[in-house]
Write a protein that holds these residues in place. Structure first.
Motif, PDB file in Angstrom:
ATOM      1  N   LYS A  12      37.635 -41.635 -11.798  1.00 29.84           N
ATOM      2  CA  LYS A  12      38.020 -40.267 -12.103  1.00 29.84           C
ATOM      3  C   LYS A  12      38.562 -40.557 -13.692  1.00 29.84           C
ATOM      4  CE  LYS A  12      39.626 -38.990  -7.610  1.00 29.84           C
ATOM      5  NZ  LYS A  12      40.849 -38.803  -6.940  1.00 29.84           N
ATOM      6  N   GLY A  13      39.061 -41.628 -13.970  1.00 26.22           N
ATOM      7  CA  GLY A  13      39.510 -41.705 -15.386  1.00 26.22           C
ATOM      8  C   GLY A  13      38.691 -41.637 -16.480  1.00 26.22           C
ATOM      9  N   LEU A  14      37.363 -42.521 -16.177  1.00 29.84           N
ATOM     10  CA  LEU A  14      36.487 -42.691 -17.077  1.00 29.84           C
ATOM     11  C   LEU A  14      35.642 -41.362 -17.032  1.00 29.84           C
ATOM     12  CD1 LEU A  14      34.911 -44.901 -18.490  1.00 29.84           C
ATOM     13  CD2 LEU A  14      33.637 -45.275 -16.493  1.00 29.84           C
ATOM     14  N   LEU A  15      35.536 -40.799 -16.156  1.00 31.45           N
ATOM     15  CA  LEU A  15      34.975 -39.424 -15.932  1.00 31.45           C
ATOM     16  C   LEU A  15      35.710 -38.382 -16.786  1.00 31.45           C
ATOM     17  CD1 LEU A  15      32.697 -37.439 -14.926  1.00 31.45           C
ATOM     18  CD2 LEU A  15      34.443 -36.677 -13.041  1.00 31.45           C
ATOM     19  N   ILE A  16      37.078 -38.120 -16.698  1.00 32.43           N
ATOM     20  CA  ILE A  16      37.749 -37.488 -17.661  1.00 32.43           C
ATOM     21  C   ILE A  16      37.551 -37.888 -19.009  1.00 32.43           C
ATOM     22  CG2 ILE A  16      40.111 -36.732 -18.189  1.00 32.43           C
ATOM     23  CD1 ILE A  16      40.637 -37.077 -15.109  1.00 32.43           C
ATOM     24  N   LEU A  17      37.444 -38.961 -19.183  1.00 32.66           N
ATOM     25  CA  LEU A  17      37.425 -39.401 -20.759  1.00 32.66           C
ATOM     26  C   LEU A  17      36.244 -39.294 -21.218  1.00 32.66           C
ATOM     27  CD1 LEU A  17      38.702 -41.094 -22.952  1.00 32.66           C
ATOM     28  CD2 LEU A  17      37.626 -42.710 -22.114  1.00 32.66           C
ATOM     29  N   VAL A  18      35.028 -39.301 -20.519  1.00 34.56           N
ATOM     30  CA  VAL A  18      33.800 -39.096 -20.954  1.00 34.56           C
ATOM     31  C   VAL A  18      33.558 -37.509 -21.135  1.00 34.56           C
ATOM     32  CG1 VAL A  18      31.239 -39.080 -20.179  1.00 34.56           C
ATOM     33  CG2 VAL A  18      32.538 -41.068 -20.141  1.00 34.56           C
ATOM     34  N   VAL A  19      33.955 -36.625 -20.338  1.00 31.76           N
ATOM     35  CA  VAL A  19      33.898 -35.196 -20.165  1.00 31.76           C
ATOM     36  C   VAL A  19      34.660 -34.755 -21.538  1.00 31.76           C
ATOM     37  CG1 VAL A  19      34.434 -33.094 -19.040  1.00 31.76           C
ATOM     38  CG2 VAL A  19      33.426 -34.817 -17.825  1.00 31.76           C
ATOM     39  N   SER A  20      35.777 -35.214 -21.716  1.00 32.90           N
ATOM     40  CA  SER A  20      36.553 -34.855 -22.700  1.00 32.90           C
ATOM     41  C   SER A  20      36.018 -35.141 -23.943  1.00 32.90           C
ATOM     42  CB  SER A  20      38.047 -35.380 -22.753  1.00 32.90           C
ATOM     43  OG  SER A  20      38.732 -35.141 -21.449  1.00 32.90           O
ATOM     44  N   CYS A  21      35.645 -36.414 -24.257  1.00 29.24           N
ATOM     45  CA  CYS A  21      34.785 -36.792 -25.433  1.00 29.24           C
ATOM     46  C   CYS A  21      33.571 -35.826 -25.858  1.00 29.24           C
ATOM     47  CB  CYS A  21      34.235 -37.996 -25.346  1.00 29.24           C
ATOM     48  SG  CYS A  21      35.876 -39.316 -25.513  1.00 29.24           S
ATOM     49  N   VAL A  22      32.887 -35.505 -24.811  1.00 28.45           N
ATOM     50  CA  VAL A  22      31.785 -34.850 -25.023  1.00 28.45           C
ATOM     51  C   VAL A  22      31.777 -33.384 -25.502  1.00 28.45           C
ATOM     52  CG1 VAL A  22      29.559 -33.872 -23.912  1.00 28.45           C
ATOM     53  CG2 VAL A  22      29.910 -36.323 -23.765  1.00 28.45           C
ATOM     54  N   SER A  23      32.814 -32.738 -24.663  1.00 26.78           N
ATOM     55  CA  SER A  23      33.272 -31.493 -24.832  1.00 26.78           C
ATOM     56  C   SER A  23      34.035 -31.271 -26.345  1.00 26.78           C
ATOM     57  CB  SER A  23      34.169 -30.832 -23.943  1.00 26.78           C
ATOM     58  OG  SER A  23      35.435 -31.548 -23.763  1.00 26.78           O
ATOM     59  N   ARG A  24      34.867 -32.173 -26.765  1.00 32.21           N
ATOM     60  CA  ARG A  24      35.484 -32.203 -27.966  1.00 32.21           C
ATOM     61  C   ARG A  24      34.393 -32.383 -29.173  1.00 32.21           C
ATOM     62  NH1 ARG A  24      41.021 -32.114 -29.738  1.00 32.21           N
ATOM     63  NH2 ARG A  24      40.757 -32.604 -32.117  1.00 32.21           N
ATOM     64  N   ILE A  25      33.239 -33.376 -28.787  1.00 31.54           N
ATOM     65  CA  ILE A  25      32.523 -33.577 -29.935  1.00 31.54           C
ATOM     66  C   ILE A  25      31.638 -32.195 -30.154  1.00 31.54           C
ATOM     67  CG2 ILE A  25      30.382 -34.556 -30.273  1.00 31.54           C
ATOM     68  CD1 ILE A  25      31.859 -37.389 -29.276  1.00 31.54           C
ATOM     69  N   LEU A  26      31.026 -31.588 -29.005  1.00 33.74           N
ATOM     70  CA  LEU A  26      30.402 -30.434 -29.032  1.00 33.74           C
ATOM     71  C   LEU A  26      31.363 -29.349 -29.685  1.00 33.74           C
ATOM     72  CD1 LEU A  26      28.674 -30.376 -25.553  1.00 33.74           C
ATOM     73  CD2 LEU A  26      27.440 -30.709 -27.894  1.00 33.74           C
ATOM     74  N   TYR A  27      32.478 -28.956 -29.245  1.00 33.06           N
ATOM     75  CA  TYR A  27      33.128 -28.179 -30.076  1.00 33.06           C
ATOM     76  C   TYR A  27      33.494 -28.396 -31.334  1.00 33.06           C
ATOM     77  CZ  TYR A  27      37.280 -25.473 -31.220  1.00 33.06           C
ATOM     78  OH  TYR A  27      37.834 -24.237 -31.913  1.00 33.06           O
ATOM     79  N   VAL A  28      33.801 -29.525 -31.831  1.00 35.10           N
ATOM     80  CA  VAL A  28      34.040 -29.864 -33.283  1.00 35.10           C
ATOM     81  C   VAL A  28      32.747 -29.651 -34.099  1.00 35.10           C
ATOM     82  CG1 VAL A  28      34.619 -31.655 -34.865  1.00 35.10           C
ATOM     83  CG2 VAL A  28      35.947 -31.338 -33.070  1.00 35.10           C
ATOM     84  N   GLY A  29      31.520 -29.984 -33.400  1.00 38.44           N
ATOM     85  CA  GLY A  29      30.120 -29.850 -34.036  1.00 38.44           C
ATOM     86  C   GLY A  29      29.945 -28.226 -34.305  1.00 38.44           C
ATOM     87  N   ILE A  30      30.296 -27.367 -33.435  1.00 39.79           N
ATOM     88  CA  ILE A  30      30.112 -26.056 -33.372  1.00 39.79           C
ATOM     89  C   ILE A  30      31.151 -25.152 -34.082  1.00 39.79           C
ATOM     90  CG2 ILE A  30      29.910 -23.744 -31.900  1.00 39.79           C
ATOM     91  CD1 ILE A  30      28.779 -25.777 -29.396  1.00 39.79           C
ATOM     92  N   SER A  31      32.295 -25.602 -34.159  1.00 35.36           N
ATOM     93  CA  SER A  31      33.391 -24.795 -34.890  1.00 35.36           C
ATOM     94  C   SER A  31      33.092 -24.447 -36.245  1.00 35.36           C
ATOM     95  CB  SER A  31      34.701 -25.366 -34.615  1.00 35.36           C
ATOM     96  OG  SER A  31      34.681 -26.601 -35.048  1.00 35.36           O
ATOM     97  N   PRO A  32      32.635 -25.655 -37.002  1.00 29.14           N
ATOM     98  CA  PRO A  32      32.483 -25.200 -38.654  1.00 29.14           C
ATOM     99  C   PRO A  32      31.161 -24.401 -38.872  1.00 29.14           C
ATOM    100  CG  PRO A  32      31.919 -27.592 -38.272  1.00 29.14           C
ATOM    101  CD  PRO A  32      32.421 -26.783 -36.701  1.00 29.14           C
ATOM    102  N   PHE A  33      30.657 -23.803 -37.906  1.00 33.89           N
ATOM    103  CA  PHE A  33      29.278 -22.943 -38.096  1.00 33.89           C
ATOM    104  C   PHE A  33      29.222 -22.001 -39.170  1.00 33.89           C
ATOM    105  CE2 PHE A  33      26.080 -19.980 -36.901  1.00 33.89           C
ATOM    106  CZ  PHE A  33      24.962 -20.795 -37.186  1.00 33.89           C
TER     107      PHE A  33
END
Length: 132
Positions: free
Chosen positions: A69-90
């Motif tokens: 569960k912890g590993l899943l939360i970490l992976v989902v958090s990392c991926v969602s944050r990376i996507l958000y940070v990649g999209i936000s300076p558009f």
């Protein structure tokens, strides 16, 4: 109460010290800043991290229920944050190298958020258990 008071006190002191450039205050600022830095580096930071480390039981961490569960939360958090940070300076004129740098540099913040996520989860679980 104490946390808010510390933040407010720090805010007002820093603003007061910035506004006043009296030579006596400048000397006090330098001395206090140096003393607080030494206190944090030599006492508070090692104490904080050693106390946090003593509360971790590796047997419980690698238990069959918690670790996935912890590993899943970490992976989902990392991926969602990376996507958000990649999209936000558009539209701000960043090229792909700068966006990639922003995305990679945001990963460290995710791990802190995941580490703190257990606190509200525990609180919510306790309140839910008290209702039942």
């Amino acid at each position: 109460g104490g946390i808010i008071a510390s933040l407010v006190m720090g805010f007002f002191l820093s603003n007061y010290w910035i506004a006043g450039e009296d030579p006596e205050w400048v000397e006090i600022k330098i001395g206090l800043s140096s003393g607080l830095t030494q206190l944090w580096d030599s006492v508070s930071m090692p104490l904080l991290f050693s106390m946090a480390g003593t509360n971790i039981s590796l047997k419980k961490v690698f238990d069959g229920d918690i670790f996935p569960k912890g590993l899943l939360i970490l992976v989902v958090s990392c991926v969602s944050r990376i996507l958000y940070v990649g999209i936000s300076p558009f539209g701000l004129g960043y090229d792909w190298k700068e966006k990639l740098f922003l995305m990679i540099s945001s990963i460290g913040k995710v791990t802190v958020q995941v580490a703190l996520a257990g606190i509200p989860l525990t609180t919510y679980t306790k309140k839910l258990a008290a209702i039942d």
